[in-house]
Scaffold this active site. Structure first.
Site, mmCIF file in Angstrom:
data_model
loop_
_atom_site.group_PDB
_atom_site.id
_atom_site.type_symbol
_atom_site.label_atom_id
_atom_site.label_comp_id
_atom_site.label_asym_id
_atom_site.label_seq_id
_atom_site.Cartn_x
_atom_site.Cartn_y
_atom_site.Cartn_z
ATOM 1 N N THR A 142 42.416 46.341 53.638
ATOM 2 C CA THR A 142 43.111 45.999 52.453
ATOM 3 C C THR A 142 43.602 44.835 52.542
ATOM 4 O O THR A 142 43.113 43.928 53.233
ATOM 5 C CB THR A 142 44.189 47.075 52.278
ATOM 6 O OG1 THR A 142 44.958 46.864 50.861
ATOM 7 C CG2 THR A 142 45.362 46.897 53.376
ATOM 8 N N LYS A 162 40.077 41.911 52.427
ATOM 9 C CA LYS A 162 38.743 42.424 51.931
ATOM 10 C C LYS A 162 37.835 41.604 51.628
ATOM 11 O O LYS A 162 36.604 42.119 51.835
ATOM 12 C CB LYS A 162 39.220 42.900 50.429
ATOM 13 C CG LYS A 162 39.981 44.355 50.631
ATOM 14 C CD LYS A 162 40.358 44.810 49.060
ATOM 15 C CE LYS A 162 40.889 46.189 49.163
ATOM 16 N NZ LYS A 162 40.938 46.678 47.847
ATOM 17 N N ASP A 219 36.483 51.580 45.744
ATOM 18 C CA ASP A 219 37.490 51.555 44.686
ATOM 19 C C ASP A 219 36.627 51.724 43.508
ATOM 20 O O ASP A 219 37.538 52.415 42.468
ATOM 21 C CB ASP A 219 38.208 50.049 44.860
ATOM 22 C CG ASP A 219 39.253 50.180 46.016
ATOM 23 O OD1 ASP A 219 39.777 51.004 46.218
ATOM 24 O OD2 ASP A 219 39.650 48.861 46.421
ATOM 25 N N GLY A 239 45.094 41.569 34.565
ATOM 26 C CA GLY A 239 44.674 41.025 35.946
ATOM 27 C C GLY A 239 43.104 40.950 36.430
ATOM 28 O O GLY A 239 42.446 41.533 35.562
ATOM 29 N N GLY A 248 42.619 40.306 39.919
ATOM 30 C CA GLY A 248 42.566 40.170 41.486
ATOM 31 C C GLY A 248 41.569 41.063 41.972
ATOM 32 O O GLY A 248 40.423 41.353 41.261
HETATM 33 P P1 NAP Z 1 45.415 41.216 44.094
HETATM 34 O O1 NAP Z 1 44.380 41.034 44.558
HETATM 35 O O2 NAP Z 1 46.761 40.284 44.557
HETATM 36 O O3 NAP Z 1 45.611 41.011 42.601
HETATM 37 C C1 NAP Z 1 46.770 41.280 41.526
HETATM 38 C C2 NAP Z 1 46.449 40.717 40.277
HETATM 39 O O4 NAP Z 1 47.486 41.000 39.458
HETATM 40 C C3 NAP Z 1 46.465 39.059 40.112
HETATM 41 O O5 NAP Z 1 45.485 38.791 39.169
HETATM 42 C C4 NAP Z 1 47.791 38.608 40.236
HETATM 43 O O6 NAP Z 1 47.738 37.342 39.407
HETATM 44 C C5 NAP Z 1 47.975 39.586 39.083
HETATM 45 N N1 NAP Z 1 49.607 39.589 38.978
HETATM 46 C C6 NAP Z 1 50.298 39.920 40.165
HETATM 47 N N2 NAP Z 1 51.656 39.998 39.684
HETATM 48 C C7 NAP Z 1 51.650 39.279 38.317
HETATM 49 C C8 NAP Z 1 52.753 39.259 37.407
HETATM 50 N N3 NAP Z 1 54.058 39.265 37.679
HETATM 51 N N4 NAP Z 1 52.202 38.699 36.098
HETATM 52 C C9 NAP Z 1 51.108 38.810 35.927
HETATM 53 N N5 NAP Z 1 50.050 38.896 36.751
HETATM 54 C C10 NAP Z 1 50.380 39.213 37.953
HETATM 55 O O7 NAP Z 1 46.069 42.759 44.332
HETATM 56 P P2 NAP Z 1 45.233 44.083 44.007
HETATM 57 O O8 NAP Z 1 44.410 44.580 45.323
HETATM 58 O O9 NAP Z 1 44.148 43.703 42.914
HETATM 59 O O10 NAP Z 1 46.189 45.441 43.771
HETATM 60 C C11 NAP Z 1 46.781 45.326 42.395
HETATM 61 C C12 NAP Z 1 47.420 46.454 42.341
HETATM 62 O O11 NAP Z 1 46.442 47.539 42.169
HETATM 63 C C13 NAP Z 1 48.359 46.955 43.151
HETATM 64 O O12 NAP Z 1 49.504 47.330 42.637
HETATM 65 C C14 NAP Z 1 47.774 47.785 44.043
HETATM 66 O O13 NAP Z 1 48.699 48.863 44.729
HETATM 67 C C15 NAP Z 1 46.748 48.482 43.020
HETATM 68 N N6 NAP Z 1 45.669 49.168 43.285
HETATM 69 C C16 NAP Z 1 45.594 50.549 43.253
HETATM 70 C C17 NAP Z 1 44.526 51.203 44.052
HETATM 71 C C18 NAP Z 1 44.361 52.819 43.880
HETATM 72 O O14 NAP Z 1 43.585 53.320 44.430
HETATM 73 N N7 NAP Z 1 45.002 53.323 42.915
HETATM 74 C C19 NAP Z 1 43.612 50.687 44.475
HETATM 75 C C20 NAP Z 1 43.786 49.246 44.427
HETATM 76 C C21 NAP Z 1 44.698 48.671 44.269
HETATM 77 P P3 NAP Z 1 48.028 35.813 40.595
HETATM 78 O O15 NAP Z 1 46.889 35.857 41.477
HETATM 79 O O16 NAP Z 1 48.203 35.223 39.614
HETATM 80 O O17 NAP Z 1 49.396 36.337 41.198
#
Ligand code: NAP
Length: 302
Positions: free
Chosen positions: A68, A72, A108, A133, A135
């Protein structure tokens, strides 16, 4: 008797639900093993610990690993082979061993699609999704939807990040096109648009939206009142609202969808499905999804 030594590489990892989910699966199947957390420092200080864990996996001391944030992508360079999904997404969340080769996969994407299937049988052609988003999770979601032929709009606070994701998807489409039988197929391929997060409501002026997916952590505990959708704007009429956040079970975004009488999905089923698929890679056994979901739900209620 086989002992399944499993675990998660990440930083920080201490709040992860994965041990609860996977240890429940081992218990339900009455097989010997344990799923542990391996806190690996952030790059560039990750190398000694990462190398030691990968060596243990190669030697069969560890059976399988999840990966994670923030590893990754870093982990790609340690592996011998990537599945098509991992290669296309550019990120690995599951590692397993075949013979003496380490394979990186990304569960995922199929994990995201599984819960969606039962909501979308009526949506066959011309399906459009708005992804909030850009990310790591957004990459898996966009890849999965793009593969299924959805038209995509990506909305992020950093347009450069959204552009990077779009460029990767366009490259994948081009690679697919070069293998496709006719130009007509490729001309019909879906477009990908980008919109700044602050202008998200404008998307409805140029397209219908069948699905909204929140891939940001906005709304996650302890910020339960935060909502990626702008205040005072209606959600796209008739759309399914899918939030990858699973804690709380109903985010502000999902509460708004519920209040508007819309269909909505939280991230718990995806969490279970991506875990179940990883478990199946490591053990070759059918994952006991009900036991895994029950354990996760109980932990979330504590
Ligand atoms: P990540 O790689 O850090 O990406 C997060 C994204 O959200 C980036 O585009 C980030 O933009 C944006 N973001 C964060 N805070 C923000 C805000 N306040 N306003 C606007 N944009 C914002 O994280 P990730 O791995 O993609 O995970 C993201 C979410 O998905 C987490 O909550 C995680 O728990 C969830 N998730 C769930 C599962 C599941 O199985 N249900 C699987 C994977 C992830 P910046 O880069 O500009 O910060």
């Amino acid at each position: 008797m086989t002992y399944y030594a499993l675990g998660l590489i990440g930083h920080p990892v201490k709040h992860s639900l994965s041990p609860v989910i996977h240890n429940a699966a081992l218990d339900a199947l009455a097989i010997a093993g344990e799923y542990r957390l391996f806190d690996v420092p952030e790059p560039p200080n990750d190398e000694p610990r990462m190398t030691a864990l990968i060596d243990s996996l190669r030697a069969g001391i560890i059976t399988g690993l999840n990966v994670t944030i923030p590893h990754k992508q870093v982990v790609l360079s340690y592996l011998d082979k990537l599945t098509l999904a991992a290669q296309s997404i550019g990120a690995v969340n599951t590692i397993y061993r075949i013979g003496d080769r380490l394979v990186g996969d990304n569960t995922d994407a199929p994990g995201f699609l599984k819960p969606l299937d039962s909501y979308t049988p009526h949506l066959k052609d011309d399906r459009t999704a708005l992804i909030i988003g850009a990310g790591g999770a957004a990459r898996a979601v966009a890849y999965a939807l793009n593969k299924q032929g959805w038209k995509l709009t990506i909305s992020a606070r950093r347009l450069q990040q959204a552009q990077g994701l779009t460029n990767s998807l366009v490259k994948l489409q081009r690679d697919d096109e070069s293998n496709s039988k006719s130009r007509q197929d490729s001309d019909d391929r879906h477009t990908i648009r980008i919109v700044a997060l602050e202008n998200i409501q404008r998307v409805m002026e140029w397209t219908k939206v069948d699905l909204v997916v929140n891939t940001t952590p906005i709304g996650m505990t302890p910020h339960e009142d935060a909502n990626p959708w702008p205040d005072g704007c209606d959600l796209p009429p008739g759309a399914i609202i899918y939030d990858l956040v699973y804690n709380p079970a109903e985010t502000a975004l999902l509460r708004a969808a519920k209040a508007a009488g819309m269909e909505y999905i939280n991230g718990l089923d995806m969490l279970i499905e991506q875990a179940a698929l990883a478990f199946e890679c490591w053990t070759g056994l059918d994952a006991p999804r009900d036991a895994m979901r029950k354990a996760a739900s109980e932990q979330l209620q504590r």
